[in-house]
Scaffold this active site. Structure first.
Site, PDB file in Angstrom:
ATOM      1  N   GLY A  69       0.808  -1.208   0.000  1.00  0.00           N
ATOM      2  CA  GLY A  69       0.000   0.000   0.000  1.00  0.00           C
ATOM      3  C   GLY A  69       0.846   1.266   0.000  1.00  0.00           C
ATOM      4  O   GLY A  69       0.517   2.251  -0.674  1.00  0.00           O
ATOM      5  N   THR A  70       1.936   1.250   0.754  1.00  0.00           N
ATOM      6  CA  THR A  70       2.778   2.446   0.831  1.00  0.00           C
ATOM      7  C   THR A  70       3.315   2.801  -0.551  1.00  0.00           C
ATOM      8  O   THR A  70       3.257   3.963  -0.975  1.00  0.00           O
ATOM      9  CB  THR A  70       3.954   2.202   1.808  1.00  0.00           C
ATOM     10  OG1 THR A  70       3.401   1.967   3.111  1.00  0.00           O
ATOM     11  CG2 THR A  70       4.900   3.384   1.855  1.00  0.00           C
ATOM     12  N   ASN A 149      -7.792   4.287   8.519  1.00  0.00           N
ATOM     13  CA  ASN A 149      -7.203   3.145   9.215  1.00  0.00           C
ATOM     14  C   ASN A 149      -7.289   3.260  10.735  1.00  0.00           C
ATOM     15  O   ASN A 149      -7.163   2.271  11.432  1.00  0.00           O
ATOM     16  CB  ASN A 149      -5.740   2.953   8.807  1.00  0.00           C
ATOM     17  CG  ASN A 149      -4.956   4.238   8.815  1.00  0.00           C
ATOM     18  OD1 ASN A 149      -5.376   5.231   8.223  1.00  0.00           O
ATOM     19  ND2 ASN A 149      -3.818   4.241   9.472  1.00  0.00           N
ATOM     20  N   GLN A 177      -7.644  -0.035   3.600  1.00  0.00           N
ATOM     21  CA  GLN A 177      -8.461  -0.578   4.690  1.00  0.00           C
ATOM     22  C   GLN A 177      -9.853  -0.990   4.223  1.00  0.00           C
ATOM     23  O   GLN A 177     -10.510  -1.810   4.860  1.00  0.00           O
ATOM     24  CB  GLN A 177      -8.574   0.443   5.834  1.00  0.00           C
ATOM     25  CG  GLN A 177      -7.274   0.721   6.559  1.00  0.00           C
ATOM     26  CD  GLN A 177      -6.758  -0.477   7.345  1.00  0.00           C
ATOM     27  OE1 GLN A 177      -7.481  -1.430   7.659  1.00  0.00           O
ATOM     28  NE2 GLN A 177      -5.477  -0.451   7.671  1.00  0.00           N
ATOM     29  N   SER A 197      -3.485  -3.145  -0.638  1.00  0.00           N
ATOM     30  CA  SER A 197      -2.336  -3.832  -0.044  1.00  0.00           C
ATOM     31  C   SER A 197      -2.705  -5.266   0.281  1.00  0.00           C
ATOM     32  O   SER A 197      -3.754  -5.517   0.889  1.00  0.00           O
ATOM     33  CB  SER A 197      -1.942  -3.101   1.247  1.00  0.00           C
ATOM     34  OG  SER A 197      -0.998  -3.851   1.961  1.00  0.00           O
ATOM     35  N   HIS A 199      -1.440  -7.567   2.399  1.00  0.00           N
ATOM     36  CA  HIS A 199      -1.393  -8.171   3.740  1.00  0.00           C
ATOM     37  C   HIS A 199      -2.564  -7.775   4.627  1.00  0.00           C
ATOM     38  O   HIS A 199      -2.699  -8.263   5.737  1.00  0.00           O
ATOM     39  CB  HIS A 199      -0.046  -7.911   4.432  1.00  0.00           C
ATOM     40  CG  HIS A 199       0.193  -6.511   4.883  1.00  0.00           C
ATOM     41  ND1 HIS A 199       0.145  -6.165   6.213  1.00  0.00           N
ATOM     42  CD2 HIS A 199       0.497  -5.387   4.215  1.00  0.00           C
ATOM     43  CE1 HIS A 199       0.431  -4.861   6.324  1.00  0.00           C
ATOM     44  NE2 HIS A 199       0.652  -4.380   5.130  1.00  0.00           N
ATOM     45  N   CYS A 323       1.125   1.308  11.657  1.00  0.00           N
ATOM     46  CA  CYS A 323       2.056   1.732  10.613  1.00  0.00           C
ATOM     47  C   CYS A 323       2.955   2.846  11.123  1.00  0.00           C
ATOM     48  O   CYS A 323       4.002   3.121  10.570  1.00  0.00           O
ATOM     49  CB  CYS A 323       1.303   2.197   9.386  1.00  0.00           C
ATOM     50  SG  CYS A 323       0.140   0.965   8.828  1.00  0.00           S
TER      51      CYS A 323
HETATM   52  N1  PLP Z   1      -2.804   3.112   3.660  1.00  0.00           N
HETATM   53  C1  PLP Z   1      -3.544   2.756   4.724  1.00  0.00           C
HETATM   54  C2  PLP Z   1      -4.889   3.377   4.924  1.00  0.00           C
HETATM   55  C3  PLP Z   1      -3.055   1.816   5.631  1.00  0.00           C
HETATM   56  O1  PLP Z   1      -3.787   1.476   6.690  1.00  0.00           O
HETATM   57  C4  PLP Z   1      -1.776   1.251   5.411  1.00  0.00           C
HETATM   58  C5  PLP Z   1      -1.188   0.308   6.386  1.00  0.00           C
HETATM   59  O2  PLP Z   1      -1.727   0.079   7.421  1.00  0.00           O
HETATM   60  C6  PLP Z   1      -1.051   1.643   4.273  1.00  0.00           C
HETATM   61  C7  PLP Z   1      -1.593   2.586   3.424  1.00  0.00           C
HETATM   62  C8  PLP Z   1       0.297   1.078   3.970  1.00  0.00           C
HETATM   63  O3  PLP Z   1       0.182  -0.209   3.426  1.00  0.00           O
HETATM   64  P1  PLP Z   1       1.439  -1.232   3.462  1.00  0.00           P
HETATM   65  O4  PLP Z   1       1.546  -1.686   4.882  1.00  0.00           O
HETATM   66  O5  PLP Z   1       1.022  -2.327   2.530  1.00  0.00           O
HETATM   67  O6  PLP Z   1       2.611  -0.506   2.986  1.00  0.00           O
END
Ligand code: PLP
Length: 380
Positions: A69-70, A149, A177, A197, A199, A323
């Site tokens: 997601g990041t 989140n 989310q 994402s 996971h 996170c």
């Molecule tokens: N965006 C949201 C809303 C999230 O909750 C998260 C992680 O919790 C991310 C992005 C980041 O995703 P990743 O952990 O796959 O990098």
């Protein structure tokens, strides 16, 4: 142990692991290789892409696999902002995930972008009129998350995206989310880009995807061999993509019924906590929220102490966003919702997967009541 931290991550499902296994062993090829081993990997990657596209209602060529997601958020925000010739202005909200906020900050620091943060109300909702007012002729991207989140509030993304479209502004949403709970059909949502994402869905960490509509210009963030049609270089994570597709297929069956049942169980859980824990407040929107998450503030406690008491009772949850783990600063989301710093430090978030139902949540509610009572009596 009861695991109530699904918003942080979830276990890889057995069926997902089984689907991935061949691509980590016998069919280990590089999809760019021009031999049978490579071609087999390329076929698996294409099938996985087709599954993601089918789920999102888009063309397979509009799906870019990322490391999570990041990276999907980084690619959307930086990639669209830098490639859009309209100017150097971004519209977003103060409650986005750090992956969006820090990408926006990078564009501001290094590329002289201007940023307008559209405020949210005390339930975490963006006002569409305020959003419309923030858009300018030089706005390159508007990015508003689908579901938060930390507090679970679900934004009126279809309405916001329609406003952005009427101004000719590309619209991105972080659906990390929301995935697995809400409908992510990108035509119904009307978005130009959407991040997910693996996971959070029962696939492994290290795989995610960005949907980006074909006509939207995108500057890559990772340069190299030109994989993913030049939008994200690097040898593809074939097994991860296969796992993501398997998790999507498993999660999509019966999604709506599961979400409705989860919402009912959540409401009973919230009611039990609010009625028996003095001064407890549910954070986020009371109705427009994710089905399987609830977060509270417990005045007169500290979130960390409540977490420890809960863990002693076999319940694992989170004090805010995992996170941003390691930081004991008050949550930027709760501050944006108008909570003061001290109250924000008393936040506890519960988020769960399909394996947690009403009976488990009743057990959690009892533990919360005891844990808060214990911490409050020590603190006073
Ligand atoms: N965006 C949201 C809303 C999230 O909750 C998260 C992680 O919790 C991310 C992005 C980041 O995703 P990743 O952990 O796959 O990098």
């Amino acid at each position: 142990m009861l695991y109530l931290d699904a918003a942080a991550t979830s276990a890889v499902r057995r069926e997902v692991l089984e689907a991935m296994w061949p691509y980590l062993t016998g069919d280990f090829g590089n999809p760019s290789s021009h031999h049978t081993v490579g071609e087999s990997a390329a076929r698996a990657l294409a099938d996985a892409r087709a599954t993601v596209a089918d789920w999102l209602g888009c063309r397979p060529s509009d799906v870019v696999f990322t490391s999570g997601g990041t990276e999907a958020d980084n690619l959307a925000v930086k990639g669209i902002a830098l490639a859009t010739p309209r100017g150097r202005h971004i519209v977003t909200t103060p409650i986005e995930h750090e992956a969006v906020l820090e990408s926006v900050d990078y564009l501001k620091r290094i590329h002289d972008f201007e940023v307008t943060f559209v405020d949210v109300d005390p339930t975490g909702l963006v006002d569409p009129a305020a959003f419309a007012a923030a858009l300018r002729d030089d706005t390159t991207i508007a990015t508003v998350m689908l579901a938060n989140n930390e507090v679970g509030t679900v934004q009126p993304v279809a309405e916001l995206a329609a406003i952005a479209r009427s101004h000719g502004v590309p619209f991105h949403t972080d659906a990390v989310q929301a995935a697995g709970w809400l409908d992510l059909d990108v035509s119904a949502l009307g978005v130009d880009a959407l991040s997910i994402s693996g996971h959070k869905l029962g696939a492994p960490k290290g795989i995610g995807a960005l949907f980006v509509r074909g006509r939207i210009p995108l500057e890559p963030v990772i340069h190299g061999g030109g994989q993913e049609r030049g939008r994200r270089s690097g040898t593809e994570n074939v097994a991860g993509a296969v796992g993501l597709a398997a998790a999507i297929r498993l999660g999509d069956a019966g999604r709506q019924e599961r979400a409705e049942a989860a919402s009912l169980a959540r409401d009973a859980f919230v009611a039990a906590v609010l009625s028996r824990v003095p001064d407890a407040t549910l954070t986020g929107h009371p109705v427009l929220r994710l089905p399987a998450s609830a977060s509270f503030v417990f005045p007169g406690t500290s979130g960390e102490s409540v977490l420890l008491e809960l863990e002693r009772r076999g319940i694992v949850s989170s004090s805010g966003s995992a996170c941003a783990a390691g930081s004991d600063e008050a949550s930027h989301v709760l501050l944006a919702l108008g909570f003061d710093e001290q109250l924000a430090q008393t936040a506890v978030r519960f988020s769960w997967g399909p394996e947690v139902g009403a009976p488990e949540l009743a057990t959690v509610a009892e533990a919360v009541i005891e844990a808060v009572r214990t911490v409050a009596s020590i603190t006073q």
